[in-house]
Design a protein around this motif. Sequence first.
Motif, PDB file in Angstrom:
ATOM      1  N   TYR A   1      -6.659   1.235  -6.390  1.00  0.00           N
ATOM      2  CA  TYR A   1      -7.727   0.978  -6.884  1.00  0.00           C
ATOM      3  C   TYR A   1      -7.831   2.390  -8.028  1.00  0.00           C
ATOM      4  N   GLU A   2      -7.081   3.088  -8.798  1.00  0.00           N
ATOM      5  CA  GLU A   2      -7.637   4.095  -9.676  1.00  0.00           C
ATOM      6  C   GLU A   2      -8.858   4.963  -9.526  1.00  0.00           C
ATOM      7  N   ASP A   3      -9.697   3.649  -9.875  1.00  0.00           N
ATOM      8  CA  ASP A   3     -10.528   4.079  -9.745  1.00  0.00           C
ATOM      9  C   ASP A   3     -11.789   4.749  -8.755  1.00  0.00           C
ATOM     10  N   LEU A   4     -10.989   3.697  -7.873  1.00  0.00           N
ATOM     11  CA  LEU A   4     -12.182   3.820  -6.722  1.00  0.00           C
ATOM     12  C   LEU A   4     -11.771   5.219  -5.537  1.00  0.00           C
ATOM     13  N   GLY A   5     -10.233   5.050  -6.046  1.00  0.00           N
ATOM     14  CA  GLY A   5      -9.602   6.244  -4.628  1.00  0.00           C
ATOM     15  C   GLY A   5      -9.562   4.775  -3.383  1.00  0.00           C
ATOM     16  N   ALA A   6      -9.406   4.062  -4.127  1.00  0.00           N
ATOM     17  CA  ALA A   6      -9.044   3.153  -2.508  1.00  0.00           C
ATOM     18  C   ALA A   6      -7.037   3.141  -2.952  1.00  0.00           C
ATOM     19  N   ASN A   7      -6.513   2.475  -1.246  1.00  0.00           N
ATOM     20  CA  ASN A   7      -5.715   1.860  -1.475  1.00  0.00           C
ATOM     21  C   ASN A   7      -5.468   1.416   0.063  1.00  0.00           C
ATOM     22  N   ILE A   8      -5.003   0.179  -0.640  1.00  0.00           N
ATOM     23  CA  ILE A   8      -4.296  -0.842   0.472  1.00  0.00           C
ATOM     24  C   ILE A   8      -3.055  -0.918   1.077  1.00  0.00           C
ATOM     25  N   GLN A   9      -2.376  -1.142   2.127  1.00  0.00           N
ATOM     26  CA  GLN A   9      -1.097  -0.796   2.021  1.00  0.00           C
ATOM     27  C   GLN A   9      -0.477  -2.122   3.058  1.00  0.00           C
ATOM     28  N   VAL A  10      -0.317  -3.172   2.197  1.00  0.00           N
ATOM     29  CA  VAL A  10       0.298  -3.963   1.946  1.00  0.00           C
ATOM     30  C   VAL A  10       1.897  -4.213   3.048  1.00  0.00           C
ATOM     31  N   THR A  11       1.694  -4.876   4.321  1.00  0.00           N
ATOM     32  CA  THR A  11       3.204  -4.522   5.023  1.00  0.00           C
ATOM     33  C   THR A  11       3.818  -5.889   5.841  1.00  0.00           C
ATOM     34  N   TYR A  12       4.286  -6.618   5.350  1.00  0.00           N
ATOM     35  CA  TYR A  12       4.709  -7.932   5.677  1.00  0.00           C
ATOM     36  C   TYR A  12       6.202  -7.211   6.208  1.00  0.00           C
ATOM     37  N   LYS A  13       6.312  -8.511   6.735  1.00  0.00           N
ATOM     38  CA  LYS A  13       7.469  -8.256   8.139  1.00  0.00           C
ATOM     39  C   LYS A  13       8.070  -9.722   8.542  1.00  0.00           C
TER      40      LYS A  13
ATOM     41  N   LYS B   1       7.496 -17.158  11.479  1.00  0.00           N
ATOM     42  CA  LYS B   1       8.666 -16.782  10.555  1.00  0.00           C
ATOM     43  C   LYS B   1       7.830 -16.077   9.689  1.00  0.00           C
ATOM     44  N   HIS B   2       6.566 -15.264   9.915  1.00  0.00           N
ATOM     45  CA  HIS B   2       6.116 -14.682   9.203  1.00  0.00           C
ATOM     46  C   HIS B   2       4.292 -13.982   9.925  1.00  0.00           C
ATOM     47  N   PHE B   3       4.499 -12.395  10.095  1.00  0.00           N
ATOM     48  CA  PHE B   3       3.920 -11.716  10.301  1.00  0.00           C
ATOM     49  C   PHE B   3       3.285 -10.429   8.829  1.00  0.00           C
ATOM     50  N   LEU B   4       2.079 -10.428   8.575  1.00  0.00           N
ATOM     51  CA  LEU B   4       1.389  -9.415   7.290  1.00  0.00           C
ATOM     52  C   LEU B   4       0.573  -8.616   8.064  1.00  0.00           C
ATOM     53  N   ARG B   5       0.209  -7.295   7.425  1.00  0.00           N
ATOM     54  CA  ARG B   5      -0.740  -6.345   7.517  1.00  0.00           C
ATOM     55  C   ARG B   5      -1.206  -5.661   6.793  1.00  0.00           C
ATOM     56  N   CYS B   6      -2.506  -5.266   6.864  1.00  0.00           N
ATOM     57  CA  CYS B   6      -3.249  -4.696   5.658  1.00  0.00           C
ATOM     58  C   CYS B   6      -4.270  -3.597   6.231  1.00  0.00           C
TER      59      CYS B   6
ATOM     60  N   LEU C   1     -10.412  -9.446   2.014  1.00  0.00           N
ATOM     61  CA  LEU C   1     -11.040 -11.194   2.776  1.00  0.00           C
ATOM     62  C   LEU C   1     -10.368 -11.953   1.689  1.00  0.00           C
ATOM     63  N   HIS C   2     -10.501 -11.870   0.352  1.00  0.00           N
ATOM     64  CA  HIS C   2     -10.462 -13.067  -1.020  1.00  0.00           C
ATOM     65  C   HIS C   2      -9.047 -13.008  -0.293  1.00  0.00           C
ATOM     66  N   MET C   3      -7.980 -11.629   0.058  1.00  0.00           N
ATOM     67  CA  MET C   3      -6.926 -12.107  -0.025  1.00  0.00           C
ATOM     68  C   MET C   3      -6.251 -12.745   0.768  1.00  0.00           C
ATOM     69  N   LEU C   4      -6.825 -12.935   1.795  1.00  0.00           N
ATOM     70  CA  LEU C   4      -6.645 -13.781   3.192  1.00  0.00           C
ATOM     71  C   LEU C   4      -7.217 -14.975   2.598  1.00  0.00           C
ATOM     72  N   ASN C   5      -7.497 -15.529   2.320  1.00  0.00           N
ATOM     73  CA  ASN C   5      -8.505 -16.609   2.050  1.00  0.00           C
ATOM     74  C   ASN C   5      -7.809 -17.374   1.521  1.00  0.00           C
ATOM     75  N   THR C   6      -6.935 -16.296   0.434  1.00  0.00           N
ATOM     76  CA  THR C   6      -6.250 -17.394  -0.689  1.00  0.00           C
ATOM     77  C   THR C   6      -4.486 -17.553  -0.164  1.00  0.00           C
ATOM     78  N   LEU C   7      -4.283 -16.003   1.162  1.00  0.00           N
ATOM     79  CA  LEU C   7      -2.728 -16.380   1.761  1.00  0.00           C
ATOM     80  C   LEU C   7      -2.475 -17.697   2.527  1.00  0.00           C
ATOM     81  N   THR C   8      -1.106 -18.046   1.138  1.00  0.00           N
ATOM     82  CA  THR C   8      -0.013 -18.916   1.692  1.00  0.00           C
ATOM     83  C   THR C   8       1.341 -18.222   2.391  1.00  0.00           C
ATOM     84  N   TRP C   9       1.819 -19.218   3.334  1.00  0.00           N
ATOM     85  CA  TRP C   9       3.316 -18.605   3.574  1.00  0.00           C
ATOM     86  C   TRP C   9       4.197 -19.271   3.012  1.00  0.00           C
ATOM     87  N   ASP C  10       5.550 -19.270   2.509  1.00  0.00           N
ATOM     88  CA  ASP C  10       6.121 -19.690   2.147  1.00  0.00           C
ATOM     89  C   ASP C  10       6.831 -19.945   3.013  1.00  0.00           C
ATOM     90  N   GLN C  11       7.519 -21.277   2.871  1.00  0.00           N
ATOM     91  CA  GLN C  11       8.916 -22.332   3.906  1.00  0.00           C
ATOM     92  C   GLN C  11       9.714 -21.190   3.385  1.00  0.00           C
TER      93      GLN C  11
END
Length: 189
Positions: free
Chosen positions: A73-85, A149-154, A179-189
Motif C-alpha cells: 500500500y504505497e499511500d499508507l506505507g503498509a506491506n502485507i507479506q503473503v507466503t504460501y507453501k 495440500k495448502h498453507f498460507l500465512r500473511c 479479513l476480506h482476503m481470508l473470507n474470499t480465500l479458496t484453494w485450487d484443487q
Amino acid sequence: MKKWFWVLAVVLVGCGSNNFNPKPKGFNRIDLKPAQYQVLADSFPFQLEYSTQAKILKDSSWISERYWFDLYYEDLGANIQVTYKPVTNRSTLEEYLGDSYKLTSEHRVKAYAIDESVITLNNGIKATVMELSGEVPTQFQFHVTDSTKHFLRCALYFKTATQNDSLRPVINYVKMDMLHMLNTLTWDQ
C-alpha cells in the motif's frame, strides 16, 4: 546614558503583552479510501480478493519462493507479506505451523500482548489470527491451512517509525482488507 535608554526601550517593547496561544497538538491526516477489491491472478494455487489500493510486488526476502509476494500500500506505507507453501505431508504442515508461531513469538520482546484466536470464516475455513499490541513491526497476522495440500500465512508490516497508536486507523483499515482476503480465500484443487 543613551545606551541604557535603548536597552530599556528594547526590554519594554519586547515585554509587551503578546497574546501567545499555543497551537493545539496536531495529528497526521490520513485519507482512507472506501475499500474496493480485485481478484488475485489465477496463476496461484489459491484465490482471494485483495485491495485495489495494493500493488503486488515480488517477494524481496533472501528466500526465493514461487508463491511468495508482498501486497504494498504505497499511500499508507503498509506491506502485507503473503507466503504460501504446499503441504506434502504431516511433518511439513507441522514445520510450517511451527515457523508461523516462531515468527510471531519473536515479537514478544516489544509486544505488550499477543492475542491469538481461531476464527471460522464465511467460506467455512478456519484461520488462526494473531493481533500484537505494542511498538512491534507487525500488528496483525494470520495463517490458514486445509491441512492436506495448502498453507498460507500473511503478516502486516509498516516501514515507518511512527508510533502504532498513531497508525491505529491505518492498521484497522488494512486489517479489514486482510479479513476480506481470508473470507474470499479458496484453494485450487
